[in-house]
Design an enzyme around this catalytic site. Structure first.
Site, PDB file in Angstrom:
ATOM      1  NE  ARG A 239    -116.194  28.044   6.189  1.00 19.29           N
ATOM      2  CZ  ARG A 239    -116.611  27.220   7.240  1.00 19.29           C
ATOM      3  NH1 ARG A 239    -117.333  28.478   8.151  1.00 19.29           N
ATOM      4  NH2 ARG A 239    -116.148  26.901   7.972  1.00 19.29           N
TER       5      ARG A 239
ATOM      6  CD  GLU B  31    -114.290  21.999   9.637  1.00 19.20           C
ATOM      7  OE1 GLU B  31    -115.629  21.994  10.729  1.00 19.20           O
ATOM      8  OE2 GLU B  31    -113.648  21.145  10.579  1.00 19.20           O
TER       9      GLU B  31
ATOM     10  CG  ASN C 135    -119.983  24.326   8.859  1.00 15.00           C
ATOM     11  OD1 ASN C 135    -121.007  25.238   9.108  1.00 15.00           O
ATOM     12  ND2 ASN C 135    -119.385  25.892   9.475  1.00 15.00           N
TER      13      ASN C 135
ATOM     14  CE1 TYR D 268    -109.825  25.812  13.568  1.00 19.18           C
ATOM     15  CE2 TYR D 268    -106.958  25.885  13.917  1.00 19.18           C
ATOM     16  CZ  TYR D 268    -108.294  25.780  13.024  1.00 19.18           C
ATOM     17  OH  TYR D 268    -108.051  24.233  12.160  1.00 19.18           O
TER      18      TYR D 268
ATOM     19  N   GLY E 108    -122.047  30.192   8.884  1.00 17.97           N
ATOM     20  CA  GLY E 108    -122.151  31.233   9.421  1.00 17.97           C
ATOM     21  C   GLY E 108    -122.947  32.460   8.516  1.00 17.97           C
TER      22      GLY E 108
ATOM     23  CB  SER F 269    -116.387  27.514  18.073  1.00 11.87           C
ATOM     24  OG  SER F 269    -116.138  26.593  18.916  1.00 11.87           O
TER      25      SER F 269
ATOM     26  CD  GLU G  28    -120.408  26.942  17.188  1.00 10.03           C
ATOM     27  OE1 GLU G  28    -119.984  27.429  15.411  1.00 10.03           O
ATOM     28  OE2 GLU G  28    -120.333  25.762  17.114  1.00 10.03           O
TER      29      GLU G  28
ATOM     30  CG  ASP H 102    -113.264  25.139   6.118  1.00  8.50           C
ATOM     31  OD1 ASP H 102    -114.064  26.133   5.326  1.00  8.50           O
ATOM     32  OD2 ASP H 102    -113.929  25.294   7.198  1.00  8.50           O
TER      33      ASP H 102
END
Lengths: 444, 316
Positions: free
Chosen positions: B257, B273, B275, B218, B279, B151, B15, B259
């Protein structure tokens, strides 16, 4: 001054993008390919020529002559079609492959890549059909996508593009009332598959093009890099240049950094491509054109290519032997008679995009097969380059790939309870390298 | 207050590109805020560079294992530099989906049913024999994911039991541990959390025809983001509440974040999950959510740097 917020920034740019940029997306695979540039990675991913044997003296002599005699033209714009002395070099290279070409049939381009771009620019409206090989040159994929071509990929085998399948595709398109704009092919030492179109198929393809008034873009960067077997006539020499648009390049026989290629095309097509090129970059670099002309005048380019052929032949043999040693029995791969690439196909439960992640951990890289398709196929194949790494690096790189493939094969076997086939007995089964026909080295 | 901020970026992960893109925007914002910005492409000289430049704070814009698994955070604690985002523990928990989902499970935060396996379990314990139980436990289709990785790489759907082996082979290319998760068919939501406050819900919606397929989720460019998501107020609030519960269960701080999925059949909300280093590119979700809450990007970045200081004071 008010600061733009993120939403504003987003909208400000997003609203400006052309609709065709929808297809210019990022992908996980491209993110991974960015990692392959790390210096510790053995890259079998590129298509780089080896430049270690480029004669420094010849380079210096050509540049000195430019400095002393041609500086003002070398540093100036040139004609869009290219400089006359470079066209003479192109004629020499094409003659070495049995073709005759007139100056007026040539356009010097910024690499061969620009020819693919100009071809699309000149011929493709959104939705127009282009026929390509399956797999096709990965570098052409984004070009086709940018021009929103509808690419139909025709299977190939050891004798190149399957012309029977091409005819089936053409019949199907006929039934749909669609006429393809051109057929894109790398008939000789295909990128990525390494295979070469047979003479019979070449003849038939040229005949079909003529019957149907269909253009063929013959991409021939590697024709002079033949390591065995007899050279075959190019499509252009079979067709006489009526329906075949011929792409050539100095990238693989001289240097990729020059960014010089060419197209030989029927004049009406060439005239449009010339206009397209004016809009793109006015002309290709005058400096590197002068360099090519100087190098051809002073140096022995045939000798240089002959040296490359010797080096690449050894590298190819090294790669084929290493594949034989390190890939599992279920794997298959092509045995190119020339060019830069081997196309290897693994058992169907191995996905080479995922495999690349594992391979990068071992510091080795290849191009996952999906890059050579526009429809998501190719997931079990990979392109391996043997021109850009020396023999020791090729051996080690293939060994590492073999290790990670072996891990995946063993894992699958554990998961399914199916035993893997025993390793080949190298004595009982002669290796492919031994089976390869030797000789037939082309005197360039 | 102006200070010297090191923006940690790049690194060696898959990433890297996203990281550099996030960092470029962060650096611009920090400069506009009057900070003295030092961009650091993280490599073997990281500690030496931090010693030489002596930043007042580090802004972690490094994705992938290098920035998200807690290692970098641990190191910054050792050299005593305040940093943005969560501490090593929360990072380690978020980075590993199996660890995260167990923590959510233990805290009664709903998450899709799953089973995790290591490669060693198949090799040494005959775990393959247990795969036949999956149909009864999770049903098909199910989703196979590497435990770690930020990712979409290696995430696959197995439609039938026959697809499981190759999906596992793919996922094991990215990690030695994978999870098999019940596939939730429904709406794809994300809730960003800033300093313990849930921001507006974002919904990811597939673009163009072809309907909603698994790959679209994705693939960049095939998904559009709606912010705030078009949801009934109580559903949006519930999603925010679950995101905060996840934030708490995982021990996050600064920003994160979360999800989620809303199951189309039952309407149930489930946390997939979290994060810990989301980003910050121009298409990333957290900046969009902050913007919807009236927090401009520069303000967001400034706030994250302030929080880095605060958390250190709190830790002492």
């Amino acid at each position: 001054m008010p600061r733009p917020t993120t939403q504003h920034e987003l909208e400000r740019y997003a609203g400006l993008f052309a609709a065709r940029t929808r297809v210019m997306t990022s992908s996980a695979m491209r993110d991974m390919m960015a990692v392959t540039a790390r210096p510790e990675v053995i890259s079998l991913a590129g298509g780089n020529p080896d430049l270690s044997t480029f004669p420094p003296g010849a380079f210096t002599a050509a540049m000195q002559r430019i400095g002393a005699e041609q500086l003002t033209t070398a540093l100036q714009y040139g004609p869009t079609e290219g400089l006359a002395p470079v066209k003479a070099c192109v004629a020499e290279v094409m003659a070495a492959e049995g073709m005759r070409v007139h100056d007026d049939d040539l356009l010097i381009t910024t690499g061969g890549q620009q020819v693919i771009d100009l071809m699309c620019k000149t011929l493709i409206d959104p939705g127009d059909v282009v026929i390509a090989e399956a797999p096709t040159y990965p570098g052409a994929v984004p070009t086709f996508s940018t021009y929103e071509a509808d690419v139909v990929q025709v299977e190939l085998d050891d004798d190149g593009m399957r012309i029977d399948e091409l005819e089936a595709v053409l019949a199907r398109l006929d039934a749909e009332g669609r006429k393809p704009k051109f057929v894109y092919t790398v008939p000789t030492f295909q990128n990525p598959a390494g295979v070469t179109m047979s003479l019979q198929r070449r003849r038939r393809l040229v005949q079909i093009a003529r019957e149907r008034e269909l253009l063929v873009l013959e991409d021939n960067p590697y024709g002079l890099l033949r390591y065995e077997g007899e050279p075959l006539p190019t499509l252009r020499s079979l067709d006489g240049g009526e329906y075949v648009v011929y792409l050539g390049t100095f990238s693989k026989i001289l240097s990729a950094g020059l960014r010089l290629g060419w197209v030989a095309a029927p004049r009406p097509v060439l005239a449009k491509m010339n206009l397209g090129k004016q809009a793109s970059d006015l002309c290709s670099s005058s400096l590197t054109q002068h360099f090519v002309a100087g190098f051809f005048a002073e140096g022995d380019w045939r000798r240089y290519v002959a040296d490359l052929v010797g080096m690449y032949r050894r590298r190819r043999d090294t790669m084929l032997a290493a594949l034989e040693e390190h890939l599992p029995p279920e794997a298959t791969w092509t045995r190119p008679q020339g060019g830069l690439f081997v196309w290897a196909t693994l058992p169907d439960y191995v996905d080479t995009t995922d495999l690349l992640a594992l391979a990068l951990r071992e510091n080795v890289a290849f191009v996952p097969g999906r890059a050579a398709f526009l429809d998501g196929r190719g997931g079990t194949s990979m392109r391996l380059n043997f021109s850009g790494a020396d023999e020791a690096a090729i051996r080690e790189g293939v060994r590492r790939i073999g290790t990670v493939v072996g891990e995946q094969v063993a894992l699958y076997s554990t998961l399914t309870g199916r035993p893997t086939r025993p390793a080949r007995d190298p004595v009982a089964e002669p290796t492919a390298v031994v089976q390869l026909r030797r000789g037939g080295r082309r005197s360039a | 207050m102006s200070s010297r901020v090191a923006v940690l970026k790049g690194g060696r992960s898959l990433e890297r590109g996203v990281s550099l893109s996030s960092a470029a925007r962060v650096e611009d914002a920090l400069e506009r805020l009057g900070h003295d910005v030092i961009g650091v492409d993280v490599g073997v000289d990281l500690v030496a560079r931090l010693r030489d430049t002596r930043p007042d704070a580090a802004f972690i814009a490094l994705h992938g294992a290098d920035g998200e698994d807690g290692t970098l955070q641990e190191l910054l604690e050792l050299v005593d530099i305040p940093y943005t985002g969560s501490g090593p523990g929360a990072c380690a928990r978020c980075w590993d989906k199996v660890v995260a989902k167990r923590a959510l499970w233990d805290a009664d935060v709903p998450t899709p049913a799953f089973h995790a396996f290591t490669q060693a379990a198949f090799r040494d314990l005959g775990a393959a024999e247990a795969l036949s139980e999956l149909d009864a436990r999770l049903g098909f289709p199910l989703v196979v994911k590497p435990a770690r990785g930020g990712s979409s790489l290696g995430i696959q759907q197995a439609a039938t039991p026959d697809d499981v082996a190759s999906a596992l082979v793919a996922a094991f290319a990215y990690d030695t541990r994978v999870l098999l998760e019940r596939h939730v068919d429904g709406r794809d939501l994300a809730v960003s959390v800033l300093d313990g406050q849930a921001l507006p819900v974002i919904e990811a919606v597939p673009v163009g025809n072809g309907g909603y397929d698994f790959e679209a989720r994705y693939e960049i460019g095939r998904t559009a983001f709606v912010c705030p998501a078009d949801l009934p107020t109580e559903v949006a609030q519930h999603a925010q509440a679950l995101a905060l519960a996840a934030w708490k269960a995982l021990g996050c701080r600064g920003f994160a974040r979360v999800d989620l999925m809303q199951d189309a059949a039952s309407g149930e909300l489930l946390v997939l999950e979290a994060n810990a280093v989301p980003g910050l590119t121009d298409t990333s979700l957290l900046p969009q959510a902050a913007d919807a809450a009236g927090i401009a990007f520069d303000v967001l970045v400034g706030r994250l740097v302030e929080l880095a200081d605060v958390s250190r004071v709190a830790a002492r």
